[in-house]
Scaffold this motif. Structure first.
Motif, PDB file in Angstrom:
ATOM      1  N   ALA A  75       0.838  -1.199   0.000  1.00  7.35           N
ATOM      2  CA  ALA A  75       0.000   0.000   0.000  1.00  7.35           C
ATOM      3  C   ALA A  75       0.874   1.250   0.000  1.00  7.35           C
ATOM      4  O   ALA A  75       1.901   1.313   0.695  1.00  7.35           O
ATOM      5  CB  ALA A  75      -0.913  -0.007   1.217  1.00  7.35           C
ATOM      6  N   GLY A  76       0.456   2.252  -0.776  1.00 10.30           N
ATOM      7  CA  GLY A  76       1.292   3.422  -1.022  1.00 10.30           C
ATOM      8  C   GLY A  76       1.710   4.203   0.207  1.00 10.30           C
ATOM      9  O   GLY A  76       2.794   4.773   0.240  1.00 10.30           O
ATOM     10  N   HIS A  77       0.882   4.205   1.262  1.00 10.44           N
ATOM     11  CA  HIS A  77       1.199   5.008   2.435  1.00 10.44           C
ATOM     12  C   HIS A  77       2.066   4.265   3.449  1.00 10.44           C
ATOM     13  O   HIS A  77       2.452   4.836   4.472  1.00 10.44           O
ATOM     14  CB  HIS A  77      -0.096   5.466   3.129  1.00 10.44           C
ATOM     15  N   ALA A  78       2.377   2.987   3.177  1.00  6.79           N
ATOM     16  CA  ALA A  78       3.160   2.181   4.120  1.00  6.79           C
ATOM     17  C   ALA A  78       4.653   2.375   3.876  1.00  6.79           C
ATOM     18  O   ALA A  78       5.082   2.733   2.770  1.00  6.79           O
ATOM     19  CB  ALA A  78       2.796   0.713   3.989  1.00  6.79           C
ATOM     20  N   VAL A  79       5.444   2.122   4.908  1.00  4.36           N
ATOM     21  CA  VAL A  79       6.906   2.181   4.790  1.00  4.36           C
ATOM     22  C   VAL A  79       7.386   0.822   4.283  1.00  4.36           C
ATOM     23  O   VAL A  79       7.273  -0.200   4.983  1.00  4.36           O
ATOM     24  CB  VAL A  79       7.567   2.509   6.146  1.00  4.36           C
ATOM     25  N   ARG A  80       7.897   0.792   3.051  1.00  2.00           N
ATOM     26  CA  ARG A  80       8.264  -0.466   2.412  1.00  2.00           C
ATOM     27  C   ARG A  80       9.243  -1.269   3.254  1.00  2.00           C
ATOM     28  O   ARG A  80       9.081  -2.482   3.427  1.00  2.00           O
ATOM     29  CB  ARG A  80       8.830  -0.203   1.018  1.00  2.00           C
ATOM     30  N   GLU A  81      10.273  -0.623   3.764  1.00  2.00           N
ATOM     31  CA  GLU A  81      11.300  -1.353   4.514  1.00  2.00           C
ATOM     32  C   GLU A  81      10.694  -2.053   5.736  1.00  2.00           C
ATOM     33  O   GLU A  81      11.057  -3.192   6.051  1.00  2.00           O
ATOM     34  CB  GLU A  81      12.401  -0.384   4.957  1.00  2.00           C
ATOM     35  N   THR A  82       9.764  -1.388   6.405  1.00  2.00           N
ATOM     36  CA  THR A  82       9.127  -1.984   7.583  1.00  2.00           C
ATOM     37  C   THR A  82       8.308  -3.212   7.206  1.00  2.00           C
ATOM     38  O   THR A  82       8.364  -4.249   7.872  1.00  2.00           O
ATOM     39  CB  THR A  82       8.209  -0.945   8.263  1.00  2.00           C
ATOM     40  N   THR A 109      10.614  -6.129   6.147  1.00  2.00           N
ATOM     41  CA  THR A 109      11.233  -6.728   7.328  1.00  2.00           C
ATOM     42  C   THR A 109      10.242  -7.629   8.062  1.00  2.00           C
ATOM     43  O   THR A 109      10.600  -8.734   8.513  1.00  2.00           O
ATOM     44  CB  THR A 109      11.749  -5.620   8.277  1.00  2.00           C
ATOM     45  N   SER A 110       8.990  -7.195   8.163  1.00  2.00           N
ATOM     46  CA  SER A 110       7.959  -8.003   8.829  1.00  2.00           C
ATOM     47  C   SER A 110       7.711  -9.309   8.079  1.00  2.00           C
ATOM     48  O   SER A 110       7.548 -10.368   8.690  1.00  2.00           O
ATOM     49  CB  SER A 110       6.649  -7.212   8.926  1.00  2.00           C
ATOM     50  N   ALA A 111       7.695  -9.240   6.751  1.00  2.00           N
ATOM     51  CA  ALA A 111       7.462 -10.441   5.946  1.00  2.00           C
ATOM     52  C   ALA A 111       8.601 -11.435   6.115  1.00  2.00           C
ATOM     53  O   ALA A 111       8.375 -12.646   6.278  1.00  2.00           O
ATOM     54  CB  ALA A 111       7.288 -10.066   4.481  1.00  2.00           C
ATOM     55  N   ILE A 112       9.835 -10.956   6.089  1.00  2.00           N
ATOM     56  CA  ILE A 112      10.989 -11.841   6.253  1.00  2.00           C
ATOM     57  C   ILE A 112      11.001 -12.437   7.659  1.00  2.00           C
ATOM     58  O   ILE A 112      11.288 -13.631   7.848  1.00  2.00           O
ATOM     59  CB  ILE A 112      12.294 -11.078   5.955  1.00  2.00           C
ATOM     60  N   PHE A 118      18.233 -17.387   2.530  1.00  2.00           N
ATOM     61  CA  PHE A 118      18.410 -15.983   2.166  1.00  2.00           C
ATOM     62  C   PHE A 118      17.209 -15.556   1.324  1.00  2.00           C
ATOM     63  O   PHE A 118      16.775 -16.286   0.425  1.00  2.00           O
ATOM     64  CB  PHE A 118      19.703 -15.792   1.374  1.00  2.00           C
ATOM     65  N   VAL A 119      16.677 -14.379   1.628  1.00  2.00           N
ATOM     66  CA  VAL A 119      15.521 -13.861   0.894  1.00  2.00           C
ATOM     67  C   VAL A 119      15.939 -12.624   0.107  1.00  2.00           C
ATOM     68  O   VAL A 119      16.311 -11.594   0.694  1.00  2.00           O
ATOM     69  CB  VAL A 119      14.357 -13.512   1.838  1.00  2.00           C
ATOM     70  N   ALA A 120      15.880 -12.723  -1.220  1.00  2.00           N
ATOM     71  CA  ALA A 120      16.178 -11.577  -2.086  1.00  2.00           C
ATOM     72  C   ALA A 120      14.870 -10.863  -2.392  1.00  2.00           C
ATOM     73  O   ALA A 120      13.888 -11.484  -2.805  1.00  2.00           O
ATOM     74  CB  ALA A 120      16.835 -12.050  -3.378  1.00  2.00           C
ATOM     75  N   LEU A 121      14.848  -9.550  -2.179  1.00  2.00           N
ATOM     76  CA  LEU A 121      13.663  -8.743  -2.465  1.00  2.00           C
ATOM     77  C   LEU A 121      13.715  -8.263  -3.907  1.00  2.00           C
ATOM     78  O   LEU A 121      14.701  -7.663  -4.336  1.00  2.00           O
ATOM     79  CB  LEU A 121      13.595  -7.560  -1.500  1.00  2.00           C
ATOM     80  N   VAL A 122      12.658  -8.566  -4.671  1.00  2.00           N
ATOM     81  CA  VAL A 122      12.620  -8.219  -6.091  1.00  2.00           C
ATOM     82  C   VAL A 122      11.327  -7.447  -6.378  1.00  2.00           C
ATOM     83  O   VAL A 122      10.351  -7.542  -5.616  1.00  2.00           O
ATOM     84  CB  VAL A 122      12.698  -9.480  -6.983  1.00  2.00           C
TER      85      VAL A 122
END
Length: 440
Positions: free
Chosen positions: A387-394, A397-400, A416-420
Motif C-alpha cells: 500500500a502506497g502510504h506504508a513504509v516499504r522497509e518496515t 522486514t515483517s514479511a521476512i 536468504f531472501v532476495a527482495l525483487v
C-alpha cells in the motif's frame, strides 16, 4: 441417439436434485457406477486392458495409477474414439494460433491444457459428455434457476466447444480472451452488464481494483474463481470490491473436480468423480488426489494421479452435503518448498505452499499482492506490492521475520531472501503466488 439440449437439462436436474442420506449411501452409489463404467472402458480402451491385466474391475482401487506423462505417451491406445495424438494436437494448436476454437474432430471436442507443470495435456470430450458436463456445471454454479437466465462473462486463456455448450436459450455467454488488452474487457463489461463473472483470481483482482477506482460499474450476482489457486489475500480484496463471496470451480484437463456450495465451501464433485487420497501429511489433512472419473468415456480417466495438493476441512460443512469439503487447493506438488533441516545435516524439510502464503499475508496488513519463489536450495525471491502510504522497509522486514518464524517452527534453516520488484500482467500464464523453480 445424438445428444441434445434435453441431455443437458436432464443432467442439470439430476445434479440439482440428487441427494444422499449419508456418506455410506454416496459411496455405495459411486461403487456401482464405477464398476459398470470400467467394464465398458476395458472393452473399448486397449491401453487400459493392457494396464489392468487380469484384475477384476471390482478391484479397481488397486489398479496401477497413471499420470499425465503416461496418458500422453499412450494417448492413441487410451482414448476410445480412435483419435491419434498427432491429429488432436494439430487441431488444438491451430485453434490456439487462430483463436478460433470451434473446429472439432468429427463430433469430438479437442482441447489443450495450459501446461503450467511443464508439459501440455490434450483432452477429448464426446457430445454426450459435453452436454452432461454443461448440465452439471450450470447446476452447481448458477446463482438462480436455469429458467432465470444469466449474462455470463467468462475470462480464460482459450475458448472451447465445451464451454460453448452452455450458450443459447436464456443464457448469454461472452468469452473474454486473456490475450486481449484489459481496457477492451472493461468496455465490454460495461456494455454487457454481466450477472456472473467467471475468471482466474488474478483477473478478478484486477477487475476489483478497477471497480474500487470507480471505473467499472457492474453488479454481478455471482463471482466465480477458476484456473488458478485462489489466495486468501485476493479473495478478501475481490469480496470487498464487489460486496459478495467469491465462489470457486476446481477444474483441470482431467475433469470437473470441485465446486463451492451456497455456503461458499469447496466440495469435491463426488457425483461425477471418485477421488482417492494419497496423504502427504495426514496430520495437516493434505493429500494428492487420485481421480477416477465415471462420467468420461471418450478419454477415460481412471486412477489418475494429479500433481495438486488439497487440504480437507477439519469439520463438515453446515450445508449438510456428504461430499468431501476442502479447506484449500494449495497448489501443485512441484511447488512444495524443500528447505535445509536444522536438525539433520543434508536433509530437507517440506514446506507447504499454504503455510508460506499465510506467513507472508499475515506479516502486515499493508501487503496487497506478493510472489514467493524458491530459486535455490537456500535462496528465495520475495516480491511485494505494498500500500502506497506504508513504509516499504518496515513491511519487507515483517514479511521476512514471519517467514523466519515459520522456519523455526518447522525446524528448517531460514534461507536468504532476495527482495525483487512485483509484476504480473494477466495473459496465457497462470499466476502462482508460491512457486518452486529450483530442483525440478
Amino acid at each position: 441417439m445424438k445428444p441434445s439440449k434435453l441431455t443437458l437439462l436432464r443432467y442439470y436436474a439430476l445434479t440439482r436434485h440428487r441427494s444422499w442420506r449419508s456418506r455410506e449411501s454416496l459411496e455405495r452409489w459411486q461403487e456401482a457406477r464405477i464398476v459398470r463404467h470400467l467394464s465398458r472402458v476395458r472393452l473399448a480402451s486397449a491401453f487400459y486392458r493392457d494396464h489392468w491385466g487380469e484384475r477384476a474391475v471390482t478391484d479397481w482401487r488397486t489398479f496401477p495409477p497413471i499420470d499425465k506423462k503416461l496418458m500422453m505417451e499412450r494417448f492413441d491406445e487410451l482414448n476410445t474414439a480412435g483419435i491419434r495424438k498427432e491429429r488432436a494436437l494439430e487441431t488444438a494448436l491451430a485453434a490456439e494460433r487462430t483463436r478460433n476454437f470451434q473446429p472439432m474432430l468429427g463430433d469430438i471436442t479437442v482441447g489443450l491444457s495450459s501446461g503450467t507443470s511443464g508439459s501440455r495435456g490434450l483432452f477429448l470430450v464426446g457430445p454426450h459428455e459435453r452436454m452432461a458436463w454443461a448440465g452439471a456445471v450450470l447446476a452447481k454454479v448458477l446463482p438462480r434457476s436455469l429458467l432465470h437466465g444469466e449474462r455470463i462473462a467468462f475470462f480464460l486463456r482459450a475458448d472451447s466447444n465445451l464451454y460453448g455448450t452452455v450458450r443459447g436459450g436464456r443464457l448469454q455467454f461472452q468469452f473474454h480472451d486473456l490475450l486481449e488488452p484489459m481496457d477492451r474487457h472493461i468496455a465490454r463489461l460495461e456494455k454487457d452488464k454481466p450477472t456472473m463473472l467467471v475468471a482466474p483470481p488474478s483477473v478478478l483482482r484486477m477487475l476489483a481494483e478497477v471497480a474500487l477506482n470507480g471505473c467499472l460499474r457492474i453488479l454481478p450476482r455471482r463471482i466465480v474463481s477458476v484456473a488458478e489457486v485462489l489466495d486468501p489475500l485476493d479473495r478478501l480484496y475481490i469480496e470487498r470490491a464487489f460486496g459478495q463471496m467469491v465462489h470457486q470451480i476446481y477444474q483441470c484437463t482431467e475433469g470437473f473436480l470441485a465446486a463451492t456450495c451456497p455456503h461458499g465451501t469447496l466440495h469435491l464433485n463426488e457425483d461425477i468423480v471418485c477421488i482417492q487420497k494419497e496423504y502427504i501429511d495426514a496430520g495437516q489433512r493434505t493429500f494428492v488426489p487420485i481421480i477416477t472419473d465415471f462420467s468420461r468415456f471418450t478419454q477415460p480417466i481412471v486412477r489418475y494421479r494429479l500433481n495438486d495438493l488439497l487440504t480437507e476441512r477439519s469439520e463438515p460443512c453446515s450445508c449438510g452435503s456428504p461430499m468431501t469439503a476442502i479447506e484449500a487447493v494449495e497448489g501443485r506438488c512441484d511447488d512444495l518448498f524443500e528447505l535445509p533441516s536444522m536438525r539433520d545435516a543434508g536433509a530437507t524439510v517440506p514446506v507447504f505452499p499454504d503455510l508460506l502464503s499465510r506467513a507472508v499475508i499475515c506479516a502486515s496488513p499493508y501487503i496487497e499482492e506478493y510472489k514467493l519463489i524458491q530459486v535455490g536450495p537456500d535462496r528465495l525471491e520475495l516480491a511485494l506490492r505494498i500500500a502506497g502510504h506504508a513504509v516499504r522497509e518496515t513491511v519487507e522486514t515483517s514479511a521476512i521475520r514471519s517467514l523466519a518464524d515459520l522456519c523455526g517452527k518447522l525446524g528448517c534453516r531460514m534461507p536468504f531472501v532476495a527482495l525483487v520488484p512485483y509484476a504480473h500482467e494477466p495473459d496465457s500464464r497462470k499466476l502462482r503466488r508460491v512457486e518452486r523453480r529450483w530442483g525440478r
